[in-house]
Design a protein around this motif. Structure first.
Motif, PDB file in Angstrom:
ATOM      1  N   SER A 277       0.848  -1.499   0.077  1.00 32.60           N
ATOM      2  CA  SER A 277       0.034   0.260   0.250  1.00 32.60           C
ATOM      3  C   SER A 277       0.496   1.321   0.104  1.00 32.60           C
ATOM      4  N   VAL A 278       0.237   2.503  -0.620  1.00 30.54           N
ATOM      5  CA  VAL A 278       0.992   3.556  -0.345  1.00 30.54           C
ATOM      6  C   VAL A 278       0.422   4.758  -0.073  1.00 30.54           C
ATOM      7  N   ALA A 279       0.984   5.879   0.938  1.00 32.28           N
ATOM      8  CA  ALA A 279       0.993   6.929   1.040  1.00 32.28           C
ATOM      9  C   ALA A 279       1.698   7.724   0.515  1.00 32.28           C
ATOM     10  N   GLU A 280       1.395   9.209  -0.326  1.00 37.45           N
ATOM     11  CA  GLU A 280       1.869   9.517  -0.910  1.00 37.45           C
ATOM     12  C   GLU A 280       0.981  11.219  -0.445  1.00 37.45           C
ATOM     13  N   SER A 281       2.335  11.895  -0.546  1.00 40.38           N
ATOM     14  CA  SER A 281       1.634  13.419  -0.753  1.00 40.38           C
ATOM     15  C   SER A 281       2.017  14.165  -1.667  1.00 40.38           C
ATOM     16  N   CYS A 282       3.473  13.867  -2.018  1.00 33.66           N
ATOM     17  CA  CYS A 282       3.926  15.426  -3.409  1.00 33.66           C
ATOM     18  C   CYS A 282       3.884  14.478  -4.460  1.00 33.66           C
ATOM     19  N   THR A 283       3.844  13.238  -3.989  1.00 30.31           N
ATOM     20  CA  THR A 283       3.684  11.977  -5.515  1.00 30.31           C
ATOM     21  C   THR A 283       2.292  12.242  -6.328  1.00 30.31           C
ATOM     22  N   GLY A 284       1.523  12.854  -5.386  1.00 27.14           N
ATOM     23  CA  GLY A 284      -0.258  13.354  -5.686  1.00 27.14           C
ATOM     24  C   GLY A 284      -0.694  11.969  -6.148  1.00 27.14           C
ATOM     25  N   LEU A 302      -3.069  -3.741  -1.987  1.00 27.89           N
ATOM     26  CA  LEU A 302      -5.031  -3.157  -1.393  1.00 27.89           C
ATOM     27  C   LEU A 302      -5.469  -1.935  -1.872  1.00 27.89           C
ATOM     28  N   GLY A 303      -4.939  -1.078  -1.205  1.00 26.48           N
ATOM     29  CA  GLY A 303      -4.764   0.325  -1.500  1.00 26.48           C
ATOM     30  C   GLY A 303      -4.010   1.651  -1.796  1.00 26.48           C
ATOM     31  N   GLY A 304      -4.384   2.856  -1.081  1.00 30.84           N
ATOM     32  CA  GLY A 304      -3.647   3.831  -1.739  1.00 30.84           C
ATOM     33  C   GLY A 304      -4.111   5.357  -1.083  1.00 30.84           C
ATOM     34  N   ILE A 305      -3.247   6.490  -0.142  1.00 34.49           N
ATOM     35  CA  ILE A 305      -3.946   7.216   0.273  1.00 34.49           C
ATOM     36  C   ILE A 305      -3.393   8.187  -0.455  1.00 34.49           C
ATOM     37  N   VAL A 306      -3.747   9.380  -0.523  1.00 38.86           N
ATOM     38  CA  VAL A 306      -2.973  10.528  -0.838  1.00 38.86           C
ATOM     39  C   VAL A 306      -3.243  11.938   0.005  1.00 38.86           C
ATOM     40  N   THR A 307      -2.793  11.845   1.315  1.00 41.32           N
ATOM     41  CA  THR A 307      -2.646  12.873   1.762  1.00 41.32           C
ATOM     42  C   THR A 307      -2.547  13.957   1.489  1.00 41.32           C
ATOM     43  N   TYR A 308      -2.926  14.876   1.063  1.00 42.74           N
ATOM     44  CA  TYR A 308      -2.115  15.976   0.321  1.00 42.74           C
ATOM     45  C   TYR A 308      -2.060  16.893   1.747  1.00 42.74           C
TER      46      TYR A 308
END
Lengths: 423, 423
Positions: A277-284, A302-308
């Motif tokens: 799974s991934v948690a992204e900020s700058c890669t958006g 399984l999933g990812g989240i963009v916590t911008y």
């Protein structure tokens, strides 16, 4: 070996409004059946340019493709150029018209049939491939033994026409050589050193096997292309050349079959039964998008989240507000906490995080554009890295970082195999 | 009007291994200073092809660019071709070598300096632009009043060389016309009907203003290009032409200044002070990536989540397991619940969801490839739509759906302005 020339007709390409992806698709398809593209000419929607380029292409290759210049508002010029070059005239095709009628009817657009009527005009000598995903048909013409295919410009119309109709047609009509390609992905070695290290091996390659260097991000892809009669023999030959290469740079090789890093990773994860799974900020979202671009990725992704927004990192990923305060949001510490939060949220074996400044403006905490911290957590262990890429534009930055992260995960997984204490 | 020809040197483009994005970038930059690209020639890494194409290009245009064919393993062929065409010889440049040394030193790669030494060999008559992001410099050559720029092939090296050094150089050296472009985005009208509806207007356009139709997804972009001495006058003229267009198709126009749907949306959201978040399944992060590709998107994009696995939709977005059971995961109902969950998670004014089957395999619930349901929630109201796009390949599908959703949000926001009860 049979050869092709591709002609892209389109002011929108020359003006920079559209990137030509059709040529790339057609070249890939042709390579697979052993046809080599000699040149790609991109020219304006002008009758004289089309005629002159057709002439040139017919003097060079066995097969000619044109894309673009067709469509209800463009037909005239391209078809006139074709009629002139092939010394032919336009006739109304009942077959094309009937197909157009059915096509528009299915899409509740029958009311525009009259406005598209001219699209049923085709050269009298042309064989036709019907277009099931658009209104402009593909014409096939032959002159002095050279086949010419006129295609529309819309990529999702071009792809099925080429794949389902033109490629089988060419396979039947031409006596084709086989082409087999293998790509060896090499990391952590500069191109110039690599070329010296493998020089002797390269010089000893048989004449029908060629080598190219394709640098991409921080990786170099070595492409071996073999041409000959038998696909099976070529495959064996390439295999044996790669076997000779491994003693020279084995440490730096991360893949010998797959080309794309997202696919290399996918195969590794499936083989090891790991989820990610991934948690992204700058890669958006680019990192998730890169992983899910692989068919079948739902087996491990399984999933990812963009916590911008910073607050979302705190609310959803449980990043400690104190950490943000003490180290700023673009920091090793926040990257680490994001990865931990990501792993708890999605409950995966591997969790990845990114926090950085894609630009062009500075981040809210004043960090320089092009700075990024990322963490790769594999089960209990983790590695946090920093990149500084001030020269990359926003989209290139997002892509470079995402590619590099997947490359790192691959390296970690491969090395882990050899020495489990690595991290 | 000044003209250019672009030459792309590279077997990797012809073999379909790499998409040529440099030409697009250079064309866009040249257009902005009023230089028109006449043709793009993509040719192999072969001395004779390079020489022949340089000859042809020099007979056509005021400016010639070559990209590719430079680099530690490729230099030889391209530079030989240049030396032959320009009747010149290679000399060792201390300036380039010194720059190379500093460049490698900064990157802790000084140990490869000797291996890259040949990159300091340049034509004796060439002016040099140093490459701050790679090892191959740009040579500038002049012959019969035509300027020629030889660039490396790596896009992130090409961009700064063109933008920061070549464009200012050309502005100074050539007396350039101004070119002004405006793009009008039109939705919900087929190209053929559109062209009939605006035919009279189009025919009445002054000669120095040209019109192109660029269909993209379910939108048609009308591009107006004006050429002349004064940028200010051209801008006024284009404005006034667009004013005449509005009474004809005003209902269908969603933007008259911006070109990209993600930017159109961004401006609208900033203007209306609205925030947005996304919950994706089949688009796999592409929607978030499209939104965050806009610089400054952190002002309105708070975050996104990719709930790829069904269980994550239930765990994180509070989708009711009964809804999945009753209607399957690819359904209007699940899309709706995902959007509601997304809005609660990120607390935004607008929340969007996607659930579908990108293919090539069928979804776990047996829905056809190419099916997608998406919900747009704006404050309390919501609209759920279905698309069926079986003809699109995986990546094209993700992109088409994401573009269409942004287009829908724009339409909804614009219409909402006029009639708040719309949904």
């Amino acid at each position: 070996m049979k050869t092709a020339v591709l002609i892209t007709i389109g002011d929108e390409i020359l003006s920079g409004n559209t990137v030509d992806t059709n040529s790339n698709f057609i070249a890939t398809q042709l390579k697979e059946i052993g046809i080599k593209v000699l040149s790609i000419f991109t020219i304006p929607d002008e009758e004289s340019a089309i005629i002159a380029t057709l002439k040139k292409a017919f003097g060079m290759a066995d097969v000619v493709f044109t894309t673009g210049g067709l469509g209800p508002t463009k037909d005239d010029i391209t078809k006139k150029a074709y009629a002139d070059f092939f010394e032919d005239e336009m006739v109304f095709s009942d077959e094309v018209y009937e197909h157009l009628r059915t096509y528009l009817e299915k899409r509740n657009r029958l009311w525009i049939l009259d406005h598209n009527r001219d699209q049923a005009m085709v050269l009298s000598k042309a064989k036709i491939f019907l277009n099931f995903y658009g209104t402009a048909p593909c014409m096939i013409l032959e002159k002095n033994g050279v086949y010419c295919f006129s295609l529309p410009g819309v990529p999702y119309e071009v792809k099925p026409l080429v794949k389902d109709q033109i490629i089988p047609f060419l396979k039947e009509k031409l006596a084709l050589d086989s082409i087999v390609t293998r790509i060896v992905s090499v990391v952590d070695i500069p191109e110039s050193i690599l070329s010296e290290t493998i020089e002797e091996w390269e010089l000893a390659l048989p004449k029908h096997i060629s080598l190219s260097y394709l640098p991409i991000g921080s990786r170099v892809k070595l492409r071996l292309t073999g041409t000959g009669k038998s696909r099976t023999i070529l495959e064996k030959e390439l295999d044996s050349e790669i076997q000779k290469l491994i003693p020279l740079i084995g440490e730096n090789i991360i893949a010998t079959h797959e080309d794309k890093i997202e696919k290399i990773l996918g195969e590794l994860l499936i083989g090891k039964k790991l989820t990610i799974s991934v948690a992204e900020s700058c890669t958006g979202g680019e990192l998730a998008h890169l992983i899910t671009s692989v068919a079948g990725s739902s087996a491990y992704f399984l999933g990812g989240i963009v916590t911008y927004a910073t607050q979302k990192k705190i609310d959803i990923l449980n990043v400690n507000p104190r950490t943000v305060e003490d180290f700023t949001v673009v920091s090793e510490q926040v990257a680490t906490e994001m990865a931990t939060g990501c792993q708890s949220l999605f409950k995966t074996d591997i969790a990845v995080s990114t926090t950085g400044v894609a630009g062009p403006g500075r981040g809210e905490d004043g960090k320089d554009v092009g700075t990024v911290f990322y963490t790769v957590r594999i089960e209990g262990g983790e590695v946090t890295s920093k990149l500084f890429l001030p020269h990359l534009e926003r989209l290139d930055f997002m892509n470079f970082v995402s590619q590099k992260i997947l490359q790192d995960i691959v390296s970690l997984l491969i090395k882990k195999n050899k020495s489990p204490q690595l991290y």
